[in-house]
Design a protein around this motif. Structure first.
Motif, short mmCIF file in Angstrom:
data_model
loop_
_atom_site.label_atom_id
_atom_site.label_comp_id
_atom_site.label_asym_id
_atom_site.label_seq_id
_atom_site.Cartn_x
_atom_site.Cartn_y
_atom_site.Cartn_z
N ILE A 88 -1.98 -4.70 8.93
CA ILE A 88 -1.69 -3.98 7.66
C ILE A 88 -3.11 -3.66 7.24
CG2 ILE A 88 -1.19 -4.15 5.42
CD1 ILE A 88 1.19 -5.92 6.29
N LEU A 89 -3.94 -4.77 7.37
CA LEU A 89 -5.39 -4.47 6.81
C LEU A 89 -6.09 -3.31 7.64
CD1 LEU A 89 -7.80 -7.61 6.52
CD2 LEU A 89 -8.70 -5.30 6.84
N LEU A 90 -5.92 -3.25 8.90
CA LEU A 90 -6.54 -2.09 9.51
C LEU A 90 -6.05 -0.73 9.29
CD1 LEU A 90 -8.31 -0.95 11.85
CD2 LEU A 90 -6.42 -1.64 13.40
N ALA A 91 -4.66 -0.73 9.14
CA ALA A 91 -4.06 0.60 8.76
C ALA A 91 -4.51 0.97 7.26
CB ALA A 91 -2.44 0.42 8.64
N LYS A 92 -4.40 0.01 6.27
CA LYS A 92 -4.84 0.41 5.20
C LYS A 92 -6.15 1.12 5.08
CE LYS A 92 -7.00 -0.83 0.78
NZ LYS A 92 -8.32 -1.49 0.64
N GLU A 93 -7.23 0.53 5.75
CA GLU A 93 -8.45 1.01 5.86
C GLU A 93 -8.69 2.34 6.64
OE1 GLU A 93 -10.91 -0.26 4.18
OE2 GLU A 93 -9.62 -2.06 3.42
N MET A 94 -7.80 2.45 7.70
CA MET A 94 -8.02 3.66 8.26
C MET A 94 -7.55 4.66 7.71
SD MET A 94 -9.46 3.21 11.36
CE MET A 94 -9.03 4.77 12.03
N ALA A 95 -6.43 4.58 6.77
CA ALA A 95 -5.76 5.67 5.84
C ALA A 95 -7.07 5.97 4.76
CB ALA A 95 -4.89 5.09 5.15
N HIS A 96 -8.08 5.47 4.60
CA HIS A 96 -8.90 5.92 3.74
C HIS A 96 -9.96 6.78 4.54
CE1 HIS A 96 -7.40 4.37 -0.04
NE2 HIS A 96 -7.04 3.32 0.73
N PHE A 97 -9.97 6.96 5.59
CA PHE A 97 -11.18 7.67 6.43
C PHE A 97 -10.87 9.16 6.52
CE2 PHE A 97 -12.23 3.67 8.49
CZ PHE A 97 -13.70 3.91 8.65
N SER A 98 -11.82 9.79 5.90
CA SER A 98 -11.38 11.27 5.75
C SER A 98 -11.74 11.83 7.02
CB SER A 98 -12.54 12.10 4.79
OG SER A 98 -13.94 11.88 5.30
N ARG A 99 -12.24 11.31 7.91
CA ARG A 99 -12.42 11.75 9.44
C ARG A 99 -12.22 10.93 10.43
NH1 ARG A 99 -17.84 15.93 9.13
NH2 ARG A 99 -16.98 17.32 7.30
N THR A 100 -11.34 11.10 11.31
CA THR A 100 -11.07 9.98 12.31
C THR A 100 -11.53 10.62 13.72
OG1 THR A 100 -8.73 10.78 12.30
CG2 THR A 100 -9.42 8.85 10.88
N HIS A 150 0.75 -1.22 -0.01
CA HIS A 150 -0.11 -0.02 0.09
C HIS A 150 0.81 1.16 0.05
CE1 HIS A 150 -3.44 -2.56 0.64
NE2 HIS A 150 -2.74 -3.16 1.70
N SER A 151 1.60 1.75 0.95
CA SER A 151 2.10 2.95 1.36
C SER A 151 3.00 2.79 2.50
CB SER A 151 1.40 4.15 1.23
OG SER A 151 0.58 4.03 2.53
N ALA A 152 4.05 3.54 2.54
CA ALA A 152 4.87 3.85 3.78
C ALA A 152 3.98 4.32 5.09
CB ALA A 152 6.01 4.82 3.49
N THR A 153 3.10 4.95 4.78
CA THR A 153 2.15 5.37 5.93
C THR A 153 1.51 4.16 6.47
OG1 THR A 153 2.14 7.71 4.98
CG2 THR A 153 0.13 6.85 6.56
N VAL A 154 0.96 3.46 5.46
CA VAL A 154 0.25 2.10 6.17
C VAL A 154 1.26 1.16 6.61
CG1 VAL A 154 -0.93 0.21 5.18
CG2 VAL A 154 -1.73 2.37 4.25
N GLY A 155 2.28 1.08 6.35
CA GLY A 155 3.40 0.13 6.87
C GLY A 155 3.79 0.75 8.10
#
Length: 568
Positions: free
Chosen positions: A359-371, A116-121
């Motif tokens: 990784i699955l959780l981080a990837k999905e959290m990265a797509h939330f516009s508001r957290t 995915h990305s360095a942020t997700v990792g």
């Protein structure tokens, strides 16, 4: 693999510097190195590793001088090597596990970055390093830590090989799978195969399943397994007359390649059947509540985002499969489902796919516009952590200034978290990390140390050694524990009360339930200590954690000296 980049920028979000968290995490992990080993598994691994070092036999496994056929040898090899380099001690036994715990964290970062990305990792690596399962396995080592590290590394290298086509990545992946199989058996191959194989099948990339270089991978794996396979063949297959688990003609190779892993799913594992432990197989939701506490504080987020993702896909329709990555989904849920229908279950069985879950959780959290909802939830988690930390301090009154110092350090980290800005971790991650560090610095620095005084056999023998007395005159009766023998420094050669009576200055540890049987032996003795409270420290009940009701949960032990004269 398709790279998916998060659509958000976190440059202007107040966050904490990672270096502070790294130092705090290293502190908590480091304290855990010196917590005494717990019964049963960790203590058995420690005692067998010391036995391996003393005998010099690294290809055949023995437990108290008898043939051992259960776990593969990697955990014993690493611990025996650590004992050889640093001497036999608690921290030397735990050191390989702690070092291995860092390997899946780094591999998770690299795999998340590849997928995915360095942020997700980065987020996934922090989630893994601070989930409760990782803290627990560093205190109470299991073969599953070696398995998780090796499997995650192998997946990272396999993905790298698919993207870059470099042979070095294929060789590295082969080494990872080989180590995983040396740690836990064939499941070390099955998890990567399920994750990547399912991904290719769904995307209809059939040709990747029949990729010729996979034969090279299998060849390297077979080469790595050869020493273990030779040892199993020589120890068991060449000696069908040996009786193992009540049966003769047992094949060590068949046990390793089938019974040890797949036999747990089918109920054919003779070790489990003999021990009468298969009754746990009736709860198909066992790993659901296990996941909730062991992947905490990220488990509730995982449930929220996974359910949301599934609802979203159902309502909006699924995009073309060629645009999706199924590696993490398959690597998490297929082993989870298979293990849920296993004839035998233990909590740590599912820890192997926690890197992929992160990784699955981080990837999905990265797509939330508001957290904001996640931040609020993790603030609640932090508040609960403060309450739990207070309860742990109340449960066992602190008796060391070191605990106060450690608590102050964690407090300073909290203050620094509130003041720091322009780091790379969002608030919902920061609050979760802070909560777990707070609880586990109290657990490792205070709670476990007090708790292990109730593991009477190891506590008494360590007390004898601190007094510079000879622990070889101390015995247990009528049974023996692994932790006792590990700290005693030798296998107890007999529990025959009359044989022990003939030896000089023998002292015995006897549990309350066996005291009446001992008195029937009519042997002279002198009391050293008539009431030592003990409990099985890995099976705690809530009343034990409450000081007012603790006495109802303990079983007293007696420490005596055989003979008519008191011990010197």
């Amino acid at each position: 693999m398709t790279n998916v980049n998060p659509h958000r920028s976190y440059k202007n979000v107040p966050q904490q510097p990672e270096l502070v968290w790294v130092l705090a995490l290293a502190l908590v992990y480091g304290i855990g190195l010196f917590i005494p080993v717990m019964e049963v598994d960790a203590a058995q691994y420690a005692a067998m590793s010391r036995e391996m070092l003393e005998t010099g036999n690294y290809l055949e496994l023995y437990n108290r001088g008898k043939d051992y056929l259960d776990k593969p040898p990697l955990v014993f090899w690493l611990s025996a090597l650590s004992f050889h380099l640093f001497g036999v001690s608690t921290w030397a036994f735990k050191l390989p596990s702690v070092l291995f715990s860092l390997w899946p964290v780094f591999s998770t970062y690299q795999l998340g970055k590849r997928l995915h990305s360095a942020t997700v990792g980065r987020w996934a690596a922090w989630m893994l390093a601070t989930c409760q399962a990782w803290f627990l396995m560093n205190v109470d080592p299991r073969t599953d830590m070696l398995l998780a590290g090796s499997v995650t590394y192998a997946l990272w290298q396999l993905v790298a090989y698919q993207q870059d086509k470099k042979w070095t990545s294929l060789i590295a992946a082969s080494v990872g799978i080989g180590l995983a199989m040396l740690a836990k058996g064939p499941i070390g191959l099955m998890v990567p195969a399920l994750a990547l194989g399912t991904h290719w099948l769904i995307r209809q990339e059939w040709q990747k399943l029949l990729h010729a270089p996979w034969l090279v991978l299998l060849g390297i794996v077979a080469l790595l397994l050869a020493p273990m396979a030779y040892g199993l063949y020589v120890q068991f297959d060449l000696h069908p007359e040996k009786v193992v688990y009540g049966e003769s003609g047992v094949s060590g190779l068949r046990f390793y390649f089938w019974d040890q892993s797949f036999g747990r799913l089918t109920g054919d594992n003779q070790f489990i059947n003999q021990a009468g432990k298969a009754q746990q197989g009736g709860d198909p939701f066992f790993f659901v509540h296990t996941f909730i506490w062991s992947f905490f504080p990220w488990s509730w987020l995982f449930v929220v985002v996974v359910v949301r993702k599934l609802i979203q896909r159902i309502c909006e329709g699924f995009p073309p499969v060629q645009k999706l990555s199924f590696v993490t989904w398959a690597g998490v849920f297929l082993p989870w489902i298979a293990l849920s229908f296993s004839a035998y279950k233990l909590p740590h069985y599912i820890f192997v796919f926690y890197p992929l879950a992160a990784i699955l959780l981080a990837k999905e959290m990265a797509h939330f516009s508001r957290t904001g909802w996640a931040v609020t939830g993790q603030r609640v988690v932090l508040a609960l952590a403060i309450l739990v930390a207070g309860w742990l301090l109340y449960s066992f009154t602190p008796d060391s200034w070191a605990l106060v110092v450690l608590t102050i350090i964690i407090g300073l980290v909290f203050i620094y978290t509130r003041l720091a800005k322009n780091a790379r971790l969002p608030k919902w991650t920061a609050y979760g990390i802070a909560a777990m560090l707070l609880v586990n610095v109290i657990m490792n620095g205070h709670f476990y140390r007090q708790l292990l005084t109730y593991q009477v056999p190891s506590h008494v023998v360590r007390e004898v050694k601190r007094q510079s007395a000879n622990p070889s005159t101390l015995y247990m009766w009528p049974t023996v524990s692994y932790a006792f023998e590990f700290y005693r420094g030798a296998i107890q050669d007999t529990t025959d009360i009359y044989a022990l009576q003939k030896r000089e200055r023998v002292q015995l540890l006897i549990p309350e339930k066996a005291w009446t049987d001992f008195l029937r032996q009519r042997v002279p003795y002198q009391m050293v200590r008539d009431s030592i409270p003990g409990i099985k420290v890995t099976r705690l009940q809530l009343p034990f954690l409450w000081p007012a009701t603790r006495h109802q949960q303990v079983q007293n032990w007696r420490w005596i000296a055989l003979g008519d004269t008191p011990p010197e």
